[in-house]
Structure formats: structure tokens, C-alpha cells
Design a protein around this motif. Structure first.
Motif, PDB file in Angstrom:
ATOM      1  N   THR A  13       0.702  -1.112   0.045  1.00 59.20           N
ATOM      2  CA  THR A  13      -0.101   0.008   0.002  1.00 59.20           C
ATOM      3  C   THR A  13       0.755   1.243  -0.071  1.00 59.20           C
ATOM      4  O   THR A  13       1.607   1.358   0.794  1.00 59.20           O
ATOM      5  CB  THR A  13      -1.046  -0.034   1.253  1.00 59.20           C
ATOM      6  N   GLN A  14       0.772   2.316  -0.863  1.00 61.02           N
ATOM      7  CA  GLN A  14       1.215   3.357  -1.128  1.00 61.02           C
ATOM      8  C   GLN A  14       1.282   4.424   0.464  1.00 61.02           C
ATOM      9  O   GLN A  14       0.033   4.336   0.959  1.00 61.02           O
ATOM     10  CB  GLN A  14       0.845   4.118  -2.205  1.00 61.02           C
ATOM     11  N   CYS A  15       2.175   4.894   0.866  1.00 64.42           N
ATOM     12  CA  CYS A  15       2.104   5.699   1.902  1.00 64.42           C
ATOM     13  C   CYS A  15       1.301   7.329   1.382  1.00 64.42           C
ATOM     14  O   CYS A  15       1.346   7.446   0.385  1.00 64.42           O
ATOM     15  CB  CYS A  15       3.594   6.453   2.305  1.00 64.42           C
ATOM     16  N   ALA A  16       0.582   7.277   2.650  1.00 70.09           N
ATOM     17  CA  ALA A  16      -0.440   8.389   2.175  1.00 70.09           C
ATOM     18  C   ALA A  16       0.058   9.626   2.156  1.00 70.09           C
ATOM     19  O   ALA A  16       1.382  10.164   2.798  1.00 70.09           O
ATOM     20  CB  ALA A  16      -1.577   8.243   3.306  1.00 70.09           C
ATOM     21  N   ALA A  17      -0.534  10.641   1.543  1.00 71.85           N
ATOM     22  CA  ALA A  17      -0.142  12.057   1.698  1.00 71.85           C
ATOM     23  C   ALA A  17      -0.149  12.501   3.088  1.00 71.85           C
ATOM     24  O   ALA A  17      -0.705  12.319   3.943  1.00 71.85           O
ATOM     25  CB  ALA A  17      -1.248  12.905   0.878  1.00 71.85           C
ATOM     26  N   GLY A  18       1.046  13.305   3.394  1.00 70.13           N
ATOM     27  CA  GLY A  18       1.452  13.798   4.633  1.00 70.13           C
ATOM     28  C   GLY A  18       2.240  12.925   5.190  1.00 70.13           C
ATOM     29  O   GLY A  18       2.930  13.271   6.282  1.00 70.13           O
ATOM     30  N   ARG A  19       2.717  11.799   4.641  1.00 72.11           N
ATOM     31  CA  ARG A  19       3.559  10.646   5.273  1.00 72.11           C
ATOM     32  C   ARG A  19       4.527  10.469   4.158  1.00 72.11           C
ATOM     33  O   ARG A  19       4.470  10.816   3.115  1.00 72.11           O
ATOM     34  CB  ARG A  19       2.792   9.597   5.784  1.00 72.11           C
ATOM     35  N   TYR A  20       5.693   9.816   4.682  1.00 69.45           N
ATOM     36  CA  TYR A  20       6.891   9.333   3.597  1.00 69.45           C
ATOM     37  C   TYR A  20       7.239   8.167   3.766  1.00 69.45           C
ATOM     38  O   TYR A  20       7.286   7.590   5.213  1.00 69.45           O
ATOM     39  CB  TYR A  20       8.018  10.704   3.546  1.00 69.45           C
ATOM     40  N   ASP A  29       0.913   1.890   8.309  1.00 70.80           N
ATOM     41  CA  ASP A  29       0.627   3.186   7.666  1.00 70.80           C
ATOM     42  C   ASP A  29       1.258   4.254   8.115  1.00 70.80           C
ATOM     43  O   ASP A  29       1.174   5.300   7.665  1.00 70.80           O
ATOM     44  CB  ASP A  29      -0.762   3.307   7.688  1.00 70.80           C
ATOM     45  N   ARG A  30       2.127   4.204   9.022  1.00 70.90           N
ATOM     46  CA  ARG A  30       2.766   5.397   9.594  1.00 70.90           C
ATOM     47  C   ARG A  30       4.013   5.637   8.666  1.00 70.90           C
ATOM     48  O   ARG A  30       4.547   6.690   8.813  1.00 70.90           O
ATOM     49  CB  ARG A  30       3.255   5.029  10.987  1.00 70.90           C
ATOM     50  N   CYS A  31       4.342   4.625   7.998  1.00 71.30           N
ATOM     51  CA  CYS A  31       5.274   4.600   7.190  1.00 71.30           C
ATOM     52  C   CYS A  31       6.654   5.060   7.632  1.00 71.30           C
ATOM     53  O   CYS A  31       6.810   4.701   8.796  1.00 71.30           O
ATOM     54  CB  CYS A  31       5.249   5.565   5.839  1.00 71.30           C
ATOM     55  N   SER A  32       7.326   5.898   7.357  1.00 75.41           N
ATOM     56  CA  SER A  32       8.707   6.438   8.022  1.00 75.41           C
ATOM     57  C   SER A  32       8.555   7.492   8.981  1.00 75.41           C
ATOM     58  O   SER A  32       9.291   7.950   9.767  1.00 75.41           O
ATOM     59  CB  SER A  32       9.976   6.767   6.965  1.00 75.41           C
ATOM     60  N   GLY A  33       7.375   8.146   8.686  1.00 77.46           N
ATOM     61  CA  GLY A  33       6.947   9.522   9.531  1.00 77.46           C
ATOM     62  C   GLY A  33       6.196  10.454   8.713  1.00 77.46           C
ATOM     63  O   GLY A  33       5.887  10.269   7.527  1.00 77.46           O
ATOM     64  N   SER A  34       6.142  11.626   9.538  1.00 72.16           N
ATOM     65  CA  SER A  34       5.375  12.466   8.986  1.00 72.16           C
ATOM     66  C   SER A  34       6.041  13.392   8.039  1.00 72.16           C
ATOM     67  O   SER A  34       7.365  13.604   8.506  1.00 72.16           O
ATOM     68  CB  SER A  34       4.676  13.723  10.066  1.00 72.16           C
TER      69      SER A  34
END
Length: 82
Positions: A13-20, A29-34
């Protein structure tokens, strides 16, 4: 690289906008962070500093998703420089 896989998932799943997502071993879904304050990150960003705010604008909150988020961005007065 800006993807994460939940336990048991067969499709990332692609990281959401606002996260990277900065690496390929993300598991939630926290990915690497904001995204950092002063920047905005669209979906799939690979850096916390993906896109700088335009000249004369500043976003003092983390996790901005796009340029011009008016609720977080404020125009600087003439006594401030960027």
C-alpha cells in the motif's frame, strides 16, 4: 519505495499524503513518519522534505499533504524572512 505491507498482505500500500516512506521494509501506515514542518508530501513521497512551501508561505505543522493547506499555512508579514 514509499509503500508498506501489513502482516499477511500480498500487495503493498502506498504511503498516504502527509507521510513518507524512506526505505523498503515498512510494516504499517505510519510509514517512515510525517512530512516535516515547512514542507508538504504528496502520496508516495520518499522524503520528509519532499516539497518546500513556496516563498512567503510557511507551514508550522508536520504532515502537510499539499501546497496551500490554508488551515495550517499562514502568510508571513513583511518583518519575517524565509
Amino acid at each position: 519505495m514509499s509503500y508498506y505491507c501489513l502482516s499477511g498482505a500480498t500487495v503493498p500500500t502506498q504511503c498516504a499524503a502527509g507521510r513518507y516512506g524512506a526505505n523498503g521494509s515498512l510494516t504499517d501506515d505510519r510509514c517512515s513518519g510525517s512530512c516535516n514542518a515547512g514542507y508538504h508530501c504528496g502520496a508516495g513521497s520518499t522524503s520528509a522534505q519532499a516539497s518546500a512551501c513556496p516563498a512567503g508561505r510557511f507551514n508550522d505543522a508536520e504532515g502537510a499533504t499539499q501546497e496551500g493547506e490554508d488551515r495550517k499555512s499562514t502568510r508571513l508579514n513583511s518583518s519575517h524572512t524565509v
